[in-house]
Design a protein around this motif. Structure first.
Motif, PDB file in Angstrom:
ATOM      1  N   ASN A 223      11.197  22.960   4.364  1.00  0.00           N
ATOM      2  CA  ASN A 223      10.506  22.045   3.717  1.00  0.00           C
ATOM      3  C   ASN A 223       9.677  22.982   2.873  1.00  0.00           C
ATOM      4  O   ASN A 223       8.431  23.197   3.144  1.00  0.00           O
TER       5      ASN A 223
ATOM      6  N   ARG B 118      13.404  14.253  -1.992  1.00  0.00           N
ATOM      7  CA  ARG B 118      12.926  15.013  -2.736  1.00  0.00           C
ATOM      8  C   ARG B 118      11.134  14.927  -2.764  1.00  0.00           C
ATOM      9  O   ARG B 118      10.526  14.045  -2.165  1.00  0.00           O
TER      10      ARG B 118
ATOM     11  N   GLY C 231      13.158  20.631  -3.319  1.00  0.00           N
ATOM     12  CA  GLY C 231      14.077  20.286  -2.293  1.00  0.00           C
ATOM     13  C   GLY C 231      14.075  20.618  -1.098  1.00  0.00           C
ATOM     14  O   GLY C 231      13.196  21.907  -0.765  1.00  0.00           O
TER      15      GLY C 231
END
Length: 140
Positions: free
Chosen positions: A40, A84, A90
């Motif tokens: 992430n 999202r 992303g």
């Protein structure tokens, strides 16, 4: 970003087939090297995948959602792709990820360190200093 290239898919599927074959023959299960690292870019979540099931979606590996308790298990490629994040971000694939360490080493070090990211830093240091043992971070 394409999360899995054809080459990565093939390597993950090969690991899954080797795992399945070992189970079918009651042999010791393989301990493969992680093939791919997802992360992430706006947080601490990190995933290391070693296998991809025949369904083309279910990955197996080490998952760390950033809560201090990385664990082995299955996770969905489609779910990773659907995340999202702020600013249009992303989940991404670490394009330069390579590791000399097997999943069991990553798992042990990540659990002890509390995160895959901290374990990665420690393991990188261990690569630079061969005096640091990497097989058992607990020392026993």
């Amino acid at each position: 970003m394409i999360l899995l290239t054809p080459d990565l898919r093939a390597a993950l599927r090969a690991n899954a087939e080797a795992h399945r074959a070992a189970q079918a023959e009651n042999l010791r299960e393989p301990d493969p090297h992680p093939v791919v690292k997802f992360f992430n870019p706006a947080g601490a979540a990190t995933w290391l995948a070693t296998e991809l099931d025949a369904d083309g979606d279910t990955l197996f590996g080490l998952a760390d959602l950033g809560f201090g308790c990385p664990e082995l298990g299955a996770f969905s490629l489609a779910e990773l792709a659907s995340v999202r994040l702020p600013f249009g971000l992303g989940i991404e694939r670490d394009l330069s990820f390579q590791t000399p360490f097997r999943l069991s080493v990553w798992s042990a070090w990540s659990r002890r360190a509390g995160s895959i990211l901290l374990a990665e830093s420690l393991l990188n240091r261990a690569v630079a200093d061969p005096e640091i043992p990497t097989a058992d971070p607990g020392g026993g």
